[in-house]
Write a protein that holds these residues in place. Structure first.
Motif, PDB file in Angstrom:
ATOM      1  N   PHE A  69       0.989  -1.244   0.203  1.00  0.00           N
ATOM      2  CA  PHE A  69      -0.067  -0.104   0.011  1.00  0.00           C
ATOM      3  C   PHE A  69       0.872   1.387  -0.120  1.00  0.00           C
ATOM      4  O   PHE A  69       0.887   2.184  -0.857  1.00  0.00           O
ATOM      5  CB  PHE A  69      -0.887  -0.035   1.214  1.00  0.00           C
ATOM      6  CG  PHE A  69      -1.571   1.402   1.256  1.00  0.00           C
ATOM      7  CD1 PHE A  69      -3.027   1.298   0.628  1.00  0.00           C
ATOM      8  CD2 PHE A  69      -1.299   2.320   2.159  1.00  0.00           C
ATOM      9  CE1 PHE A  69      -3.773   2.426   0.895  1.00  0.00           C
ATOM     10  CE2 PHE A  69      -2.038   3.570   2.077  1.00  0.00           C
ATOM     11  CZ  PHE A  69      -3.315   3.453   1.653  1.00  0.00           C
ATOM     12  N   LYS A  72       2.645   1.848  -3.277  1.00  0.00           N
ATOM     13  CA  LYS A  72       1.737   2.301  -4.475  1.00  0.00           C
ATOM     14  C   LYS A  72       1.264   3.585  -4.108  1.00  0.00           C
ATOM     15  O   LYS A  72       1.030   4.449  -4.906  1.00  0.00           O
ATOM     16  CB  LYS A  72       0.676   1.336  -4.476  1.00  0.00           C
ATOM     17  CG  LYS A  72       0.242   0.912  -5.894  1.00  0.00           C
ATOM     18  CD  LYS A  72      -0.530  -0.404  -5.944  1.00  0.00           C
ATOM     19  CE  LYS A  72      -1.918   0.050  -6.209  1.00  0.00           C
ATOM     20  NZ  LYS A  72      -3.020  -1.023  -6.095  1.00  0.00           N
ATOM     21  N   LYS A  73       0.741   3.871  -2.742  1.00  0.00           N
ATOM     22  CA  LYS A  73       0.043   5.186  -2.479  1.00  0.00           C
ATOM     23  C   LYS A  73       0.660   6.116  -1.659  1.00  0.00           C
ATOM     24  O   LYS A  73       0.150   7.238  -1.240  1.00  0.00           O
ATOM     25  CB  LYS A  73      -1.550   4.694  -1.947  1.00  0.00           C
ATOM     26  CG  LYS A  73      -2.255   4.063  -3.021  1.00  0.00           C
ATOM     27  CD  LYS A  73      -3.632   4.091  -2.388  1.00  0.00           C
ATOM     28  CE  LYS A  73      -4.529   3.226  -3.525  1.00  0.00           C
ATOM     29  NZ  LYS A  73      -5.962   3.063  -3.119  1.00  0.00           N
ATOM     30  N   HIS A  78      -5.430   3.920   5.450  1.00  0.00           N
ATOM     31  CA  HIS A  78      -5.628   2.897   4.790  1.00  0.00           C
ATOM     32  C   HIS A  78      -7.030   2.215   4.970  1.00  0.00           C
ATOM     33  O   HIS A  78      -7.127   1.714   3.803  1.00  0.00           O
ATOM     34  CB  HIS A  78      -4.469   1.838   5.337  1.00  0.00           C
ATOM     35  CG  HIS A  78      -4.451   0.541   5.091  1.00  0.00           C
ATOM     36  ND1 HIS A  78      -5.112  -0.557   5.561  1.00  0.00           N
ATOM     37  CD2 HIS A  78      -4.010   0.164   3.881  1.00  0.00           C
ATOM     38  CE1 HIS A  78      -4.817  -1.693   4.820  1.00  0.00           C
ATOM     39  NE2 HIS A  78      -4.250  -1.322   3.986  1.00  0.00           N
ATOM     40  N   SER A 125     -14.231   2.690  -2.963  1.00  0.00           N
ATOM     41  CA  SER A 125     -12.650   2.712  -3.241  1.00  0.00           C
ATOM     42  C   SER A 125     -11.997   2.849  -1.541  1.00  0.00           C
ATOM     43  O   SER A 125     -10.880   3.148  -1.516  1.00  0.00           O
ATOM     44  CB  SER A 125     -12.241   3.745  -3.757  1.00  0.00           C
ATOM     45  OG  SER A 125     -12.710   3.550  -5.094  1.00  0.00           O
TER      46      SER A 125
END
Ligand code: ZN
Length: 134
Positions: A69, A72-73, A78, A125
């Motif tokens: 995570f 990627k972000k 979270h 999302s």
């Protein structure tokens, strides 16, 4: 569905040690527990804000979903966790409403809670968790 409150917010961090001074010394919150959850390959730190907790999540391995995570972000919020009376019942209800589940059955999370995650595809999302402490 009978959600009583936000049980916690999960926040992905590279280092709990580096982040705690912000939460404790700047915001004045108190970390009351640090715990490693082996099967999720994370170290967690808990702080209380009223009835709700902040759960800092630090990966203990590159394989951790938290490590992926962050890669990627970046660090940040979270997941959101809702307290429900019974995770298995809540899962059955949302599944009957067409929600895709990550966990079909509850599993053990930090602090002895039963937890389960819903798939972000079905939750606008936001990775969403249910928990109870039965
Ligand atoms: Zn959580």
């Amino acid at each position: 569905m009978n959600i009583s409150h936000i049980e916690h917010l999960g926040i992905a961090v590279k280092s709990i040690e580096a982040c705690l001074p912000y939460y404790e010394q700047v915001l004045g919150l108190k970390c009351y527990n640090i715990e490693v959850v082996e099967d999720q390959k994370v170290k967690t730190a808990f702080l209380k804000v009223g009835q709700t907790k902040i759960e800092l999540l630090e990966p203990t391995s590159e394989e951790s979903t938290i490590a992926k995570f962050i890669e990627k972000k970046g660090e940040g919020i979270h997941h959101i966790a809702f307290a429900v009376p019974d995770v298995a019942e809540a899962l059955a209800e949302v599944e009957s409403k067409g929600v895709q589940l990550i966990d079909k059955v509850p599993r053990g999370g930090a602090e002895g809670l039963n937890i389960a995650f819903l798939h972000p595809k079905s939750t606008c999302s936001v990775l969403t968790e249910f928990c109870d402490n039965k």
